[in-house]
Scaffold this active site. Structure first.
Site, mmCIF file in Angstrom:
data_model
loop_
_atom_site.group_PDB
_atom_site.id
_atom_site.type_symbol
_atom_site.label_atom_id
_atom_site.label_comp_id
_atom_site.label_asym_id
_atom_site.label_seq_id
_atom_site.Cartn_x
_atom_site.Cartn_y
_atom_site.Cartn_z
ATOM 1 C CE LYS A 13 40.759 -12.993 44.303
ATOM 2 N NZ LYS A 13 40.723 -12.338 42.998
ATOM 3 N NE ARG A 88 38.693 -6.800 45.533
ATOM 4 C CZ ARG A 88 37.961 -7.875 45.210
ATOM 5 N NH1 ARG A 88 37.650 -8.765 46.123
ATOM 6 N NH2 ARG A 88 37.572 -8.061 43.982
ATOM 7 N NE ARG A 127 34.055 -13.874 36.673
ATOM 8 C CZ ARG A 127 34.942 -13.379 37.533
ATOM 9 N NH1 ARG A 127 35.851 -14.172 38.076
ATOM 10 N NH2 ARG A 127 34.944 -12.101 37.818
ATOM 11 N NE ARG A 160 30.790 -10.704 39.365
ATOM 12 C CZ ARG A 160 31.945 -10.884 40.013
ATOM 13 N NH1 ARG A 160 32.335 -12.103 40.352
ATOM 14 N NH2 ARG A 160 32.705 -9.858 40.305
ATOM 15 N NE ARG A 171 35.611 -6.584 38.806
ATOM 16 C CZ ARG A 171 35.218 -7.786 38.382
ATOM 17 N NH1 ARG A 171 34.539 -7.909 37.256
ATOM 18 N NH2 ARG A 171 35.504 -8.853 39.090
HETATM 19 P P1 AMP Z 1 34.759 -10.168 43.475
HETATM 20 O O1 AMP Z 1 33.609 -11.089 43.350
HETATM 21 O O2 AMP Z 1 35.768 -10.610 44.488
HETATM 22 O O3 AMP Z 1 35.385 -9.842 42.138
HETATM 23 O O4 AMP Z 1 34.178 -8.778 44.052
HETATM 24 C C1 AMP Z 1 33.204 -8.051 43.334
HETATM 25 C C2 AMP Z 1 33.151 -6.613 43.820
HETATM 26 O O5 AMP Z 1 32.791 -6.579 45.206
HETATM 27 C C3 AMP Z 1 34.469 -5.842 43.746
HETATM 28 O O6 AMP Z 1 34.707 -5.292 42.450
HETATM 29 C C4 AMP Z 1 34.224 -4.748 44.792
HETATM 30 O O7 AMP Z 1 33.347 -3.741 44.318
HETATM 31 C C5 AMP Z 1 33.471 -5.524 45.875
HETATM 32 N N1 AMP Z 1 34.418 -6.120 46.860
HETATM 33 C C6 AMP Z 1 34.655 -7.443 47.076
HETATM 34 N N2 AMP Z 1 35.566 -7.621 48.042
HETATM 35 C C7 AMP Z 1 35.921 -6.371 48.454
HETATM 36 C C8 AMP Z 1 36.839 -5.871 49.428
HETATM 37 N N3 AMP Z 1 37.584 -6.694 50.184
HETATM 38 N N4 AMP Z 1 36.944 -4.532 49.571
HETATM 39 C C9 AMP Z 1 36.198 -3.681 48.839
HETATM 40 N N5 AMP Z 1 35.333 -4.076 47.893
HETATM 41 C C10 AMP Z 1 35.190 -5.415 47.701
#
Ligand code: AMP
Length: 224
Positions: A13, A88, A127, A160, A171
């Protein structure tokens, strides 16, 4: 004009959203990037979010909704925006519906990226990201020119914390339980739900995403 990018962790994404945004001259609001930035800056939000993020859990809805509300408020009225990683949960999707009319916007399409779990796990394990430019590489599919170094800034790339195998499993479960139900939610929404096969090379996914999105936006403009 708001387009929601939906899909599991590792599906691409971020990469696809960044290219789509660049191609259309739109903004991209990525909650994960905003939270990582808040952590680097040591803000109250960053400190509250870090424990959840490192365990692969979602950050509580109220924190996320407040953060997104501020961001949406600060956009110019003409800006198109891709939402990457938000909503989410169903509560976040409902909060988004409540806040958009206030800023004169609505969800015009939802792009759903799909790929099998084994592909997601492999992508996530490879990644690496640049802590200062935010650019994301993949040691298997999209490596930097010099191993371990960002092409743009020359800084060492990092893995990360939540991309480590123990956390990735969690996740994926969290995605299935809390985020995947949004597919059914948006299937009933007035904006079209557009599915893109993300188990293809990056350029091909981009081409398909751009095509289905452009067609849907043209149709919805024609219908207005
Ligand atoms: P991402 O980079 O989108 O994979 O997000 C990394 C982490 O940030 C996720 O595993 C969540 O812990 C947190 N996170 C990101 N977006 C959200 C969201 N919309 N709601 C809750 N937690 C989020």
């Amino acid at each position: 004009m708001v387009v929601v990018l939906l899909g599991p962790p590792g599906v691409g994404k971020g990469t696809q959203g960044a290219r789509l945004a660049e191609g259309l001259g739109w903004e991209r609001l990525a909650t994960g990037d905003l939270l990582r930035q808040a952590r680097r800056e040591g803000t109250a939000l960053g400190r509250e979010a870090e424990g959840f993020m490192d365990k692969g859990e979602l950050v509580p809805d109220d924190l996320i909704v407040r953060m997104m509300e501020e961001r949406l408020d600060s956009l110019g009225p003409e800006d198109g925006v891709f939402l990457d990683g938000f909503p989410r949960t169903r509560a976040q999707a409902e909060a988004l519906e409540r806040m958009l009319p206030r800023v004169g916007r609505k969800v015009r399409a939802v792009l759903l990226f799909e790929a099998p779990d084994e592909v997601l796990v492999k992508r996530i394990s490879g990644r690496r990201h640049s802590p200062d430019s935010g650019r994301v590489y993949n040691v298997h599919f999209d490596p930097p020119q010099r191993e371990g170094i960002c092409d743009e800034t020359g800084t060492p790339l990092v893995h990360r914390e939540d991309d480590r195998p123990e956390t990735v499993e969690r996740r994926l479960v969290v995605y299935r339980e809390q985020t995947a139900p949004l597919i059914a939610y948006y299937a009933e929404h007035e904006a079209p739900l557009l599915t893109v096969d993300a188990d293809r090379p990056i350029d091909e996914v981009q081409e398909n995403a751009r095509r289905v999105l452009t067609e849907a936006l043209e149709q919805s403009e024609g219908a207005q």
